[in-house]
Design a protein around this motif. Structure first.
Motif, mmCIF file in Angstrom:
data_model
loop_
_atom_site.group_PDB
_atom_site.id
_atom_site.type_symbol
_atom_site.label_atom_id
_atom_site.label_comp_id
_atom_site.label_asym_id
_atom_site.label_seq_id
_atom_site.Cartn_x
_atom_site.Cartn_y
_atom_site.Cartn_z
ATOM 1 N N VAL A 54 0.836 -1.205 0.000
ATOM 2 C CA VAL A 54 0.000 0.000 0.000
ATOM 3 C C VAL A 54 0.871 1.255 0.000
ATOM 4 C CG1 VAL A 54 -1.672 1.330 1.361
ATOM 5 C CG2 VAL A 54 -2.001 -1.126 1.016
ATOM 6 N N ASP A 55 1.942 1.259 0.784
ATOM 7 C CA ASP A 55 2.838 2.417 0.802
ATOM 8 C C ASP A 55 3.453 2.671 -0.571
ATOM 9 O OD1 ASP A 55 2.301 2.849 3.479
ATOM 10 O OD2 ASP A 55 4.198 1.969 4.194
ATOM 11 N N CYS A 56 3.878 1.602 -1.252
ATOM 12 C CA CYS A 56 4.453 1.753 -2.593
ATOM 13 C C CYS A 56 3.393 2.251 -3.579
ATOM 14 C CB CYS A 56 5.052 0.439 -3.072
ATOM 15 S SG CYS A 56 6.578 -0.023 -2.227
ATOM 16 N N ALA A 57 2.160 1.762 -3.440
ATOM 17 C CA ALA A 57 1.075 2.228 -4.306
ATOM 18 C C ALA A 57 0.804 3.711 -4.073
ATOM 19 C CB ALA A 57 -0.190 1.407 -4.056
ATOM 20 N N ASN A 58 0.810 4.126 -2.824
ATOM 21 C CA ASN A 58 0.607 5.542 -2.517
ATOM 22 C C ASN A 58 1.734 6.389 -3.089
ATOM 23 O OD1 ASN A 58 -1.840 5.221 -1.203
ATOM 24 N ND2 ASN A 58 -0.899 4.993 0.806
ATOM 25 N N GLN A 59 2.959 5.910 -2.965
ATOM 26 C CA GLN A 59 4.102 6.631 -3.509
ATOM 27 C C GLN A 59 3.973 6.769 -5.027
ATOM 28 O OE1 GLN A 59 7.870 4.756 -2.704
ATOM 29 N NE2 GLN A 59 9.015 6.247 -3.887
ATOM 30 N N ALA A 60 3.443 5.738 -5.664
ATOM 31 C CA ALA A 60 3.280 5.757 -7.121
ATOM 32 C C ALA A 60 2.013 6.507 -7.545
ATOM 33 C CB ALA A 60 3.224 4.326 -7.650
ATOM 34 N N GLN A 61 1.227 6.966 -6.575
ATOM 35 C CA GLN A 61 -0.052 7.633 -6.830
ATOM 36 C C GLN A 61 -0.997 6.721 -7.614
ATOM 37 O OE1 GLN A 61 0.993 11.403 -8.598
ATOM 38 N NE2 GLN A 61 1.690 12.227 -6.648
ATOM 39 N N ALA A 62 -0.989 5.441 -7.239
ATOM 40 C CA ALA A 62 -1.833 4.452 -7.902
ATOM 41 C C ALA A 62 -3.280 4.596 -7.445
ATOM 42 C CB ALA A 62 -1.328 3.043 -7.593
ATOM 43 N N GLN A 63 -4.186 4.444 -8.388
ATOM 44 C CA GLN A 63 -5.610 4.469 -8.063
ATOM 45 C C GLN A 63 -6.115 3.083 -7.662
ATOM 46 O OE1 GLN A 63 -4.651 5.573 -11.373
ATOM 47 N NE2 GLN A 63 -4.307 7.647 -10.623
ATOM 48 N N GLU A 64 -5.410 2.035 -8.080
ATOM 49 C CA GLU A 64 -5.802 0.666 -7.769
ATOM 50 C C GLU A 64 -4.581 -0.190 -7.519
ATOM 51 O OE1 GLU A 64 -9.748 0.428 -10.673
ATOM 52 O OE2 GLU A 64 -7.986 -0.768 -11.173
ATOM 53 N N ILE A 65 -4.802 -1.252 -6.738
ATOM 54 C CA ILE A 65 -3.810 -2.310 -6.528
ATOM 55 C C ILE A 65 -4.494 -3.609 -6.935
ATOM 56 C CG2 ILE A 65 -2.383 -3.552 -4.866
ATOM 57 C CD1 ILE A 65 -2.604 -1.019 -3.054
ATOM 58 N N HIS A 66 -3.878 -4.362 -7.824
ATOM 59 C CA HIS A 66 -4.427 -5.644 -8.274
ATOM 60 C C HIS A 66 -3.521 -6.779 -7.810
ATOM 61 C CE1 HIS A 66 -7.301 -4.191 -11.496
ATOM 62 N NE2 HIS A 66 -6.683 -3.074 -11.126
ATOM 63 N N LEU A 67 -4.119 -7.836 -7.274
ATOM 64 C CA LEU A 67 -3.421 -9.086 -6.979
ATOM 65 C C LEU A 67 -4.011 -10.125 -7.921
ATOM 66 C CD1 LEU A 67 -3.556 -9.043 -3.068
ATOM 67 C CD2 LEU A 67 -1.617 -8.445 -4.507
ATOM 68 N N ASP A 68 -3.273 -10.478 -8.961
ATOM 69 C CA ASP A 68 -3.770 -11.375 -10.000
ATOM 70 C C ASP A 68 -2.948 -12.652 -10.044
ATOM 71 O OD1 ASP A 68 -5.649 -9.478 -10.747
ATOM 72 O OD2 ASP A 68 -4.424 -8.670 -12.366
ATOM 73 N N THR A 69 -3.640 -13.774 -10.053
ATOM 74 C CA THR A 69 -2.984 -15.073 -10.127
ATOM 75 C C THR A 69 -2.642 -15.386 -11.569
ATOM 76 O OG1 THR A 69 -4.291 -15.816 -8.260
ATOM 77 C CG2 THR A 69 -3.234 -17.515 -9.582
ATOM 78 N N ASP A 70 -1.412 -15.797 -11.799
ATOM 79 C CA ASP A 70 -0.997 -16.242 -13.130
ATOM 80 C C ASP A 70 -0.637 -17.717 -13.011
ATOM 81 O OD1 ASP A 70 0.218 -16.826 -15.566
ATOM 82 O OD2 ASP A 70 1.150 -14.851 -15.721
ATOM 83 N N VAL A 71 -1.608 -18.587 -13.336
ATOM 84 C CA VAL A 71 -1.386 -20.021 -13.165
ATOM 85 C C VAL A 71 -0.332 -20.558 -14.117
ATOM 86 C CG1 VAL A 71 -3.648 -20.530 -12.179
ATOM 87 C CG2 VAL A 71 -3.352 -20.576 -14.646
ATOM 88 N N SER A 72 -0.080 -19.864 -15.225
ATOM 89 C CA SER A 72 0.917 -20.351 -16.182
ATOM 90 C C SER A 72 2.330 -20.321 -15.600
ATOM 91 C CB SER A 72 0.865 -19.543 -17.478
ATOM 92 O OG SER A 72 1.267 -18.209 -17.249
ATOM 93 N N VAL A 73 2.576 -19.407 -14.675
ATOM 94 C CA VAL A 73 3.907 -19.341 -14.042
ATOM 95 C C VAL A 73 3.846 -19.668 -12.556
ATOM 96 C CG1 VAL A 73 4.900 -17.739 -15.708
ATOM 97 C CG2 VAL A 73 3.726 -16.842 -13.708
ATOM 98 N N GLY A 74 2.637 -19.867 -12.022
ATOM 99 C CA GLY A 74 2.489 -20.238 -10.618
ATOM 100 C C GLY A 74 2.850 -19.126 -9.649
ATOM 101 N N LEU A 75 2.622 -17.886 -10.057
ATOM 102 C CA LEU A 75 2.931 -16.740 -9.209
ATOM 103 C C LEU A 75 1.734 -15.798 -9.162
ATOM 104 C CD1 LEU A 75 6.516 -15.958 -10.550
ATOM 105 C CD2 LEU A 75 5.967 -16.952 -8.330
ATOM 106 N N THR A 76 1.761 -14.885 -8.214
ATOM 107 C CA THR A 76 0.765 -13.833 -8.126
ATOM 108 C C THR A 76 1.429 -12.527 -8.526
ATOM 109 O OG1 THR A 76 -0.458 -14.957 -6.400
ATOM 110 C CG2 THR A 76 -0.771 -12.577 -6.563
#
Length: 152
Positions: A54-76
């Motif tokens: 959240v702190d990094c998102a605020n620093q970047a002035q982000a309007q949204e934070i997404h946590l997306d699963t990528d099953v092809s690489v097994g990472l979020t």
């Protein structure tokens, strides 16, 4: 009037990159210890990782934070929406996804055990912003989350 350069994801990563990597490591160790039935050394590791994102998102002035699963690489993958564009921020190990989303649900006053039902709620993350959390099930039986900043 000072013209600010547009945000670039590396700008947010460079100053706090080692701090972010340390937060990821601590959270992963705590989660793996819990999965093995061992005593967890740091119960707040997941909360600290959420705070760091959240702190990094605020620093970047982000309007949204997404946590997306990528099953092809097994990472979020963690994305920030900055000026209308999704910008990749970080890749997290798969074992961190559910604890991060569970922590956000608890902060929003929701029950993490109710999934795969989509969830939506407002929450405060200790910063100057109001956030809205949306958690949705994926086709792969996992969960993705979006945090939207709604006010200052």
């Amino acid at each position: 009037m000072v013209n600010e350069a547009p945000f670039h994801p590396a700008d947010a990563l460079i100053p706090g990159e080692s701090q972010f990597e340390e937060q990821v490591s601590q959270a992963l160790v705590a989660i793996l210890q819990a999965q093995r039935g061992q005593r967890i050394a740091d119960l707040s590791a997941v909360a600290q990782l959420v705070r760091c994102i959240v702190d990094c998102a605020n620093q970047a002035q982000a309007q949204e934070i997404h946590l997306d699963t990528d099953v092809s690489v097994g990472l979020t993958q963690v994305f920030f929406r900055v000026d209308g564009e999704l910008v990749s921020f970080a890749w997290l190990p798969t074992p961190l996804r559910d604890p991060l989303i569970d922590h956000l649900l608890v902060l929003a006053g929701l029950d993490p055990s109710t999934w795969p039902t989509p969830e939506k709620a407002a929450l405060a993350l200790g910063d100057a912003f109001q956030w809205h959390l949306t958690v949705v099930p994926t086709d792969e039986g996992m969960r993705d989350a979006i945090l939207r900043r709604t006010s200052t």
